[in-house]
Design a protein around this motif. Structure first.
Motif, short mmCIF file in Angstrom:
data_model
loop_
_atom_site.label_atom_id
_atom_site.label_comp_id
_atom_site.label_asym_id
_atom_site.label_seq_id
_atom_site.Cartn_x
_atom_site.Cartn_y
_atom_site.Cartn_z
N HIS A 9 0.84 -1.21 0.00
CA HIS A 9 0.00 0.00 0.00
C HIS A 9 0.88 1.26 0.00
O HIS A 9 0.57 2.24 -0.68
CB HIS A 9 -0.91 0.02 1.23
CG HIS A 9 -2.11 -0.87 1.08
ND1 HIS A 9 -2.99 -0.79 0.02
CD2 HIS A 9 -2.61 -1.84 1.89
CE1 HIS A 9 -3.95 -1.67 0.15
NE2 HIS A 9 -3.74 -2.34 1.28
N PRO A 17 -6.35 2.83 2.93
CA PRO A 17 -6.40 1.51 3.60
C PRO A 17 -5.33 1.36 4.68
O PRO A 17 -5.57 0.73 5.72
CB PRO A 17 -6.17 0.51 2.46
CG PRO A 17 -5.69 1.29 1.30
CD PRO A 17 -6.11 2.71 1.49
N ARG A 20 -6.47 3.37 7.73
CA ARG A 20 -7.59 2.69 8.39
C ARG A 20 -7.07 1.54 9.26
O ARG A 20 -7.47 1.38 10.41
CB ARG A 20 -8.57 2.18 7.32
CG ARG A 20 -9.94 1.88 7.89
CD ARG A 20 -10.94 1.36 6.85
NE ARG A 20 -10.77 1.85 5.51
CZ ARG A 20 -10.46 1.08 4.45
NH1 ARG A 20 -10.28 -0.21 4.58
NH2 ARG A 20 -10.35 1.60 3.24
N GLU A 21 -6.16 0.77 8.69
CA GLU A 21 -5.59 -0.36 9.43
C GLU A 21 -4.83 0.16 10.68
O GLU A 21 -5.00 -0.35 11.78
CB GLU A 21 -4.62 -1.13 8.52
CG GLU A 21 -3.87 -2.26 9.19
CD GLU A 21 -4.74 -3.47 9.49
OE1 GLU A 21 -5.88 -3.53 8.97
OE2 GLU A 21 -4.30 -4.34 10.27
#
Ligand code: SAM
Ligand code: SF4
Length: 351
Positions: A9, A17, A20-21
Motif C-alpha cells: 500500500h 487503507p 484505516r488499518e
C-alpha cells in the motif's frame, strides 16, 4: 493486514487503507485515548553538528539559553498541577549539564512530583555508566531517534557519527533499565521508499516503547537549507507503517507535523499516533529552540498549549488521557536485550 500488504500500500501510495488499518491497531490497544507528555526544552546549547538541525554548534544565529533548575522545577510543578503525569526534558548535547547535575535535577523533579510523574530525558549519547546514574536518580524513559536506518546517510547527516554507535547507545539505555524511545525523520535528502520501510522495521526490531516519526523541515541556517520539503503525506504513510509494525508502541503526533500543516497532528492521530506533547517551555525561550522554521505554538503558554490540544483531539473523536502510560502498563513482557546490534538489526557500517 500483513506487513507485505502494508508495504505494498505504501509503495502504491494508497494512504486510506493503510491509515484505516493503523487506526484500528491503535484503537485496539489504546481505545480513544491520546496521552499527554509535557515537553520542556531545557537547553539549546549543542556540541554536535547534525546537518539538519537548527541547534547545531556551527549555527551562529542562535541565541543560546539554558533553563535554571528553579525554572525547570517551577515548570514541572505547573504542569503537574494541570494534571500532566509525564515530563520530557529535551535539549542539545550540552556538556554544562554534566551527568551529576542532570541526576540531581532528576531527583528533585521526582521529589516535587511525589514520585508520581514519569520523567523522560532526551539529550543525546552518553556512556552506559552515566545512563545508569540518571536511571538511579529517577529518570524513567529516554528518547533518542536513530534518525535514519541508512548507515551512509546517517553518517553524512550526523557529521561523521556512525549509526551503529547510536544503536549501541540505545542498547545501553535498555541495559540501564530505561523505557526507550527512538524513531526517525521523514523526507531527508537521499532517502528512498526502502529507507522508510527499513526505518519502520528497525523500530519494530528494537522493540521501542516510543517511536517519534516526524517530517524533516529544512532549516535555512543549516547546510541543508536548499533541501526539498517533502509533503506531510510521506510522514503520514510512515506513521501508519510504524503503527502496523509496532502495535504497542507510543507514537506522538509531532509538532513538526503540526508545523507543516495546520491539521498535521490531527491527520497523524488518524494514522495511528496516540500521544501529544504540549510544549511547556517558558514562552520567552520557545522562539530560540528552533530546530526548523515555522515551528508552531511559539507564543502560547503551557496552559494554552494543553487547551489547544484538547480541542484538536476532540475533533478526531479521541479523548485526552493524563495517564502516565508506561511501556510496561501496556502489558509488555520483559524486553529482551539486543544481544548484538549488527546481528539483530542487520545494520553494518560501510567504509
Ligand atoms: N539532541 C538530542 C538528540 O539529537 O537526540 C535531542 C534534541 S534533538 C533537537 C530532537 C530531534 O529533533 C532530533 O532527534 C531530530 O529528529 C529532530 N530535528 C532536528 N532538526 C530537525 C528538522 N530540521 N526538522 C525536523 N526535525 C528535526
Ligand atoms: Fe544537537 Fe540533537 Fe540538534 Fe544534533 S539533533 S545538533 S545532537 S540538538
Amino acid at each position: 493486514m500483513t506487513w507485505a500488504e502494508a508495504v505494498n500500500h505504501f509503495q502504491r501510495r494508497n494512504l486510506e487503507p493503510l491509515a484505516r488499518e493503523a487506526r484500528g491497531v491503535a484503537e485496539k490497544k489504546f481505545g480513544a485515548a491520546v496521552y499527554l507528555r509535557g515537553l520542556i526544552e531545557f537547553t539549546n546549547f549543542c556540541v554536535m553538528n547534525c546537518l539538519y538541525c537548527g541547534l547545531r554548534k556551527s549555527n551562529g544565529t542562535v541565541a543560546r539559553y539554558r533553563l535554571g533548575s528553579d525554572v525547570i522545577l517551577k515548570t514541572v510543578e505547573y504542569g503537574f498541577r494541570q494534571g500532566l503525569r509525564t515530563f520530557v526534558l529535551q535539549g542539545g548535547e550540552d556538556p554544562w549539564f554534566t551527568t551529576d547535575r542532570l541526576a540531581r535535577l532528576c531527583a528533585r523533579i521526582k521529589e516535587r512530583t511525589n514520585g508520581e510523574a514519569a520523567l523522560t530525558l532526551s539529550c543525546g549519547i552518553r556512556p552506559l555508566e552515566d545512563y545508569r546514574i540518571l536511571k538511579a536518580a529517577g529518570a524513567d524513559r529516554y528518547l533518542m531517534r536513530f534518525e535514519t536506518s541508512n548507515p551512509k546517510l546517517h553518517r553524512y547527516l550526523r557529521d561523521g557519527l556512525n549509526l551503529t554507535d547510536r544503536l549501541q547507545a540505545l542498547e545501553n539505555l535498555r541495559t540501564a533499565g530505561f523505557q526507550v524511545g527512538s524513531g526517525f525523520m521523514v523526507g531527508l535528502p537521499g532517502e528512498t521508499d526502502d529507507t522508510v520501510i527499513a526505518n519502520a522495521e528497525l523500530c519494530a526490531r528494537l522493540g521501542v516503547d516510543m517511536a517519534g516519526v516526524g517530517p524533516f523541515i529544512p532549516n535555512p541556517d543549516t547546510p541543508l537549507a536548499k533541501a526539498a520539503q517533502e509533503p506531510l503525506e510521506k510522514s503520514l504513510f510512515a506513521t501508519a507503517l510504524v503503527r502496523i509494525a509496532c502495535p504497542e508502541t507510543h507514537i506522538p503526533a509531532t509538532t513538526a507535523a503540526g508545523s507543516l500543516a495546520s491539521d498535521g497532528r490531527e491527520q497523524t492521530l488518524k494514522c495511528g499516533a496516540n500521544v501529544l506533547m504540549p510544549n511547556l517551555t517558558p514562552t520567552e525561550n520557545k522562539k530560540d529552540y528552533l530546530l526548523y522554521p515555522g515551528k508552531i505554538c511559539l507564543n502560547e503558554s503551557g496552559i494554552q498549549s494543553i487547551e489547544d490540544l484538547s480541542l484538536r483531539v476532540k475533533s478526531v473523536d479521541k479523548v485526552i488521557s493524563y495517564d502516565r502510560a508506561d511501556g510496561r502498563v501496556l502489558g509488555r513482557t520483559e524486553q529482551t536485550l539486543w544481544p548484538d546490534i549488527s546481528a539483530s538489526t542487520g545494520i553494518k557500517e560501510h567504509p
